[in-house]
Design an enzyme around this catalytic site. Structure first.
Site, PDB file in Angstrom:
ATOM      1  N   LYS A  13      29.269  32.096  43.773  1.00  0.00           N
ATOM      2  CA  LYS A  13      29.175  33.205  45.614  1.00  0.00           C
ATOM      3  C   LYS A  13      28.285  34.397  45.495  1.00  0.00           C
ATOM      4  O   LYS A  13      27.644  34.633  46.573  1.00  0.00           O
ATOM      5  CB  LYS A  13      30.330  33.174  46.023  1.00  0.00           C
ATOM      6  CG  LYS A  13      30.844  30.753  45.513  1.00  0.00           C
ATOM      7  CD  LYS A  13      32.608  31.352  46.601  1.00  0.00           C
ATOM      8  CE  LYS A  13      33.383  32.408  45.393  1.00  0.00           C
ATOM      9  NZ  LYS A  13      33.797  32.036  43.956  1.00  0.00           N
ATOM     10  N   ARG A  88      39.851  29.724  52.059  1.00  0.00           N
ATOM     11  CA  ARG A  88      40.994  29.079  50.721  1.00  0.00           C
ATOM     12  C   ARG A  88      42.074  28.061  50.721  1.00  0.00           C
ATOM     13  O   ARG A  88      42.086  27.539  49.803  1.00  0.00           O
ATOM     14  CB  ARG A  88      41.347  30.306  49.798  1.00  0.00           C
ATOM     15  CG  ARG A  88      40.642  30.636  48.876  1.00  0.00           C
ATOM     16  CD  ARG A  88      41.011  31.617  48.056  1.00  0.00           C
ATOM     17  NE  ARG A  88      40.102  31.909  46.839  1.00  0.00           N
ATOM     18  CZ  ARG A  88      39.539  33.111  46.489  1.00  0.00           C
ATOM     19  NH1 ARG A  88      38.299  33.567  47.837  1.00  0.00           N
ATOM     20  NH2 ARG A  88      39.209  33.212  45.094  1.00  0.00           N
ATOM     21  N   ARG A 127      31.548  38.094  32.628  1.00  0.00           N
ATOM     22  CA  ARG A 127      31.037  38.721  33.615  1.00  0.00           C
ATOM     23  C   ARG A 127      31.069  40.552  33.902  1.00  0.00           C
ATOM     24  O   ARG A 127      32.113  40.862  33.266  1.00  0.00           O
ATOM     25  CB  ARG A 127      31.551  38.295  35.533  1.00  0.00           C
ATOM     26  CG  ARG A 127      31.341  39.413  36.655  1.00  0.00           C
ATOM     27  CD  ARG A 127      31.850  38.211  37.454  1.00  0.00           C
ATOM     28  NE  ARG A 127      33.166  37.872  37.431  1.00  0.00           N
ATOM     29  CZ  ARG A 127      34.145  37.304  38.287  1.00  0.00           C
ATOM     30  NH1 ARG A 127      32.820  36.605  39.623  1.00  0.00           N
ATOM     31  NH2 ARG A 127      34.822  36.449  38.937  1.00  0.00           N
ATOM     32  N   ARG A 155      36.292  42.699  35.905  1.00  0.00           N
ATOM     33  CA  ARG A 155      37.624  42.703  36.584  1.00  0.00           C
ATOM     34  C   ARG A 155      39.169  41.797  35.298  1.00  0.00           C
ATOM     35  O   ARG A 155      39.156  41.461  34.457  1.00  0.00           O
ATOM     36  CB  ARG A 155      37.185  41.678  37.314  1.00  0.00           C
ATOM     37  CG  ARG A 155      36.630  42.096  38.673  1.00  0.00           C
ATOM     38  CD  ARG A 155      35.958  41.535  39.149  1.00  0.00           C
ATOM     39  NE  ARG A 155      37.072  39.860  39.748  1.00  0.00           N
ATOM     40  CZ  ARG A 155      36.902  38.760  40.132  1.00  0.00           C
ATOM     41  NH1 ARG A 155      35.499  38.597  41.545  1.00  0.00           N
ATOM     42  NH2 ARG A 155      37.319  38.077  41.239  1.00  0.00           N
ATOM     43  N   ARG A 166      43.113  30.426  37.544  1.00  0.00           N
ATOM     44  CA  ARG A 166      42.075  30.810  39.036  1.00  0.00           C
ATOM     45  C   ARG A 166      41.912  29.157  39.367  1.00  0.00           C
ATOM     46  O   ARG A 166      41.582  28.105  40.356  1.00  0.00           O
ATOM     47  CB  ARG A 166      41.305  31.767  39.475  1.00  0.00           C
ATOM     48  CG  ARG A 166      42.256  33.303  38.801  1.00  0.00           C
ATOM     49  CD  ARG A 166      41.245  34.156  38.943  1.00  0.00           C
ATOM     50  NE  ARG A 166      40.065  34.346  38.743  1.00  0.00           N
ATOM     51  CZ  ARG A 166      38.571  34.708  38.923  1.00  0.00           C
ATOM     52  NH1 ARG A 166      38.941  35.632  37.344  1.00  0.00           N
ATOM     53  NH2 ARG A 166      37.457  34.613  39.268  1.00  0.00           N
TER      54      ARG A 166
HETATM   55  P1  AP5 Z   1      29.647  35.771  40.282  1.00  0.00           P
HETATM   56  O1  AP5 Z   1      27.809  35.416  41.441  1.00  0.00           O
HETATM   57  O2  AP5 Z   1      30.230  36.397  40.425  1.00  0.00           O
HETATM   58  O3  AP5 Z   1      30.540  34.805  40.985  1.00  0.00           O
HETATM   59  P2  AP5 Z   1      31.549  34.113  42.384  1.00  0.00           P
HETATM   60  O4  AP5 Z   1      31.405  32.743  42.624  1.00  0.00           O
HETATM   61  O5  AP5 Z   1      31.118  34.965  43.130  1.00  0.00           O
HETATM   62  O6  AP5 Z   1      33.103  34.063  40.939  1.00  0.00           O
HETATM   63  P3  AP5 Z   1      34.334  34.953  41.674  1.00  0.00           P
HETATM   64  O7  AP5 Z   1      35.423  35.319  39.964  1.00  0.00           O
HETATM   65  O8  AP5 Z   1      34.701  36.486  42.237  1.00  0.00           O
HETATM   66  O9  AP5 Z   1      35.038  34.288  42.605  1.00  0.00           O
HETATM   67  P4  AP5 Z   1      36.715  33.948  42.916  1.00  0.00           P
HETATM   68  O10 AP5 Z   1      36.439  32.795  44.379  1.00  0.00           O
HETATM   69  O11 AP5 Z   1      37.800  33.559  41.797  1.00  0.00           O
HETATM   70  O12 AP5 Z   1      36.945  35.599  43.407  1.00  0.00           O
HETATM   71  P5  AP5 Z   1      37.349  36.780  44.245  1.00  0.00           P
HETATM   72  O13 AP5 Z   1      36.786  37.878  44.215  1.00  0.00           O
HETATM   73  O14 AP5 Z   1      37.178  35.921  45.892  1.00  0.00           O
HETATM   74  O15 AP5 Z   1      28.885  34.940  39.217  1.00  0.00           O
HETATM   75  C1  AP5 Z   1      29.879  34.826  38.029  1.00  0.00           C
HETATM   76  C2  AP5 Z   1      29.161  35.147  36.910  1.00  0.00           C
HETATM   77  O16 AP5 Z   1      28.453  33.997  36.538  1.00  0.00           O
HETATM   78  C3  AP5 Z   1      29.016  36.319  36.824  1.00  0.00           C
HETATM   79  O17 AP5 Z   1      28.685  37.152  35.275  1.00  0.00           O
HETATM   80  C4  AP5 Z   1      27.175  35.954  36.894  1.00  0.00           C
HETATM   81  O18 AP5 Z   1      25.853  37.122  36.776  1.00  0.00           O
HETATM   82  C5  AP5 Z   1      27.271  34.592  36.556  1.00  0.00           C
HETATM   83  N1  AP5 Z   1      26.324  33.356  36.757  1.00  0.00           N
HETATM   84  C6  AP5 Z   1      26.252  33.504  38.332  1.00  0.00           C
HETATM   85  N2  AP5 Z   1      24.833  32.392  38.481  1.00  0.00           N
HETATM   86  C7  AP5 Z   1      24.416  31.680  37.243  1.00  0.00           C
HETATM   87  C8  AP5 Z   1      23.624  30.957  37.004  1.00  0.00           C
HETATM   88  N3  AP5 Z   1      23.067  30.354  37.955  1.00  0.00           N
HETATM   89  N4  AP5 Z   1      23.852  30.423  35.409  1.00  0.00           N
HETATM   90  C9  AP5 Z   1      24.708  31.020  34.802  1.00  0.00           C
HETATM   91  N5  AP5 Z   1      25.013  33.015  34.782  1.00  0.00           N
HETATM   92  C10 AP5 Z   1      25.198  32.585  36.399  1.00  0.00           C
HETATM   93  O19 AP5 Z   1      39.134  36.615  44.512  1.00  0.00           O
HETATM   94  C11 AP5 Z   1      39.504  36.685  43.133  1.00  0.00           C
HETATM   95  C12 AP5 Z   1      41.200  37.199  43.573  1.00  0.00           C
HETATM   96  O20 AP5 Z   1      41.375  37.640  45.434  1.00  0.00           O
HETATM   97  C13 AP5 Z   1      42.043  35.723  43.867  1.00  0.00           C
HETATM   98  O21 AP5 Z   1      42.361  35.189  42.915  1.00  0.00           O
HETATM   99  C14 AP5 Z   1      42.991  35.679  45.234  1.00  0.00           C
HETATM  100  O22 AP5 Z   1      44.131  36.233  44.186  1.00  0.00           O
HETATM  101  C15 AP5 Z   1      42.281  37.206  46.119  1.00  0.00           C
HETATM  102  N6  AP5 Z   1      41.726  36.384  46.970  1.00  0.00           N
HETATM  103  C16 AP5 Z   1      41.020  36.993  47.534  1.00  0.00           C
HETATM  104  N7  AP5 Z   1      40.316  35.545  48.670  1.00  0.00           N
HETATM  105  C17 AP5 Z   1      41.653  35.415  48.873  1.00  0.00           C
HETATM  106  C18 AP5 Z   1      42.230  34.519  49.924  1.00  0.00           C
HETATM  107  N8  AP5 Z   1      40.937  33.810  51.036  1.00  0.00           N
HETATM  108  N9  AP5 Z   1      43.070  33.883  50.289  1.00  0.00           N
HETATM  109  C19 AP5 Z   1      43.800  34.262  48.579  1.00  0.00           C
HETATM  110  N10 AP5 Z   1      43.916  35.110  48.099  1.00  0.00           N
HETATM  111  C20 AP5 Z   1      42.805  35.205  47.395  1.00  0.00           C
END
Ligand code: AP5
Length: 211
Positions: A13, A88, A127, A155, A166
């Site tokens: 994402k 979420r 990542r 991270r 997660r």
């Molecule tokens: P990346 O683009 O970083 O993936 P992403 O989908 O953004 O993954 P996240 O881990 O950031 O999402 P998340 O939803 O768990 O975390 P968030 O920060 O929202 O890609 C991942 C890797 O793959 C990278 O290395 C990239 O280079 C590689 N890649 C990408 N595309 C590729 C491809 N096509 N082929 C190969 N490799 C590829 O949330 C973190 C924490 O915050 C949560 O656990 C929770 O505690 C809290 N939180 C956040 N939002 C909320 C909410 N709304 N409600 C409650 N808690 C929340």
């Protein structure tokens, strides 16, 4: 354009959001990034969120909803937004409906990035993020350019055990939102396996309808 980006942790994402922001002039609102910035700044919200985030659990709905309310009031949001990592849970989605009604705004699309679980673990554990620009890389799949000046970090919640939690949290609490937005007729699934630019091409095919 008003969009939601839905998909499991590590689906790509954040990676795809960088291109959407560049090409469609929307503001990315990543609740994960906002929470991490709050932690870095030592705010009350950051302190409250810390334990949940480190365990790979969700931060309580009321904290997130208050946070997003403030974000949606910002003037740059008028040009359009991409919600990344929010909503979420069903209560968060319902709160968003209410907020958007109050603001007189309507969602165009919910993009659902579909990636199988075994691929997610490989992606997340490799990542690395640049501290200065926030750009996201992968040690094998998407390495940073050799001539770049990057300050990369991993991270806290990207350890394999936390990643597995997660993914489970996503399946239990967030996946039901695919159904929630399908019933509204605005969920559009994108195959998230393949090259980053090919996946982006498929996203563009969807988004060009709303230009
Ligand atoms: P990346 O683009 O970083 O993936 P992403 O989908 O953004 O993954 P996240 O881990 O950031 O999402 P998340 O939803 O768990 O975390 P968030 O920060 O929202 O890609 C991942 C890797 O793959 C990278 O290395 C990239 O280079 C590689 N890649 C990408 N595309 C590729 C491809 N096509 N082929 C190969 N490799 C590829 O949330 C973190 C924490 O915050 C949560 O656990 C929770 O505690 C809290 N939180 C956040 N939002 C909320 C909410 N709304 N409600 C409650 N808690 C929340």
């Amino acid at each position: 354009m008003r969009l939601i980006f839905l998909g499991p942790p590590g689906a790509g994402k954040g990676t795809q959001a960088q291109y959407i922001v560049r090409d469609y002039g929307v503001t990315q609102l990543s609740t994960g990034d906002i929470l991490r910035a709050n932690r870095k700044d030592g705010t009350e919200l950051g302190k409250k969120a810390q334990t949940y985030m480190d365990a790979g659990d969700l931060v309580p709905d009321e904290l997130i909803i208050d946070m997003i309310k403030e974000e949606l009031k910002k003037p740059e949001i008028q040009k359009g937004f991409l919600l990344d990592g929010f909503p979420r849970t069903v209560p968060q989605a319902e709160a968003l409906d209410t907020l958007l009604d109050e603001l007189g705004l309507k969602l165009d699309s919910t993009l659902v990035l579909d990636v199988p679980n075994d691929e997610l673990v490989k992606r997340i554990t490799g990542r690395r993020t640049d501290r200065k620009t926030g750009k996201v890389f992968h040690v094998i799949f998407n390495p940073p350019p050799e001539d770049g000046d990057f300050d990369l970090y991993q991270r806290e919640d990207d350890k394999e055990e936390t990643v597995r939690n997660r993914i489970k949290v996503y399946e239990d609490q967030t996946k039901p939102l695919i159904d929630y937005y399908s019933k509204k007729g605005i969920a559009e699934t994108i195959e998230g396996i393949g090259k980053i630019d090919e996946i982006y091409g498929n996203i563009q095919k969807v988004l060009d309808k709303y230009k």
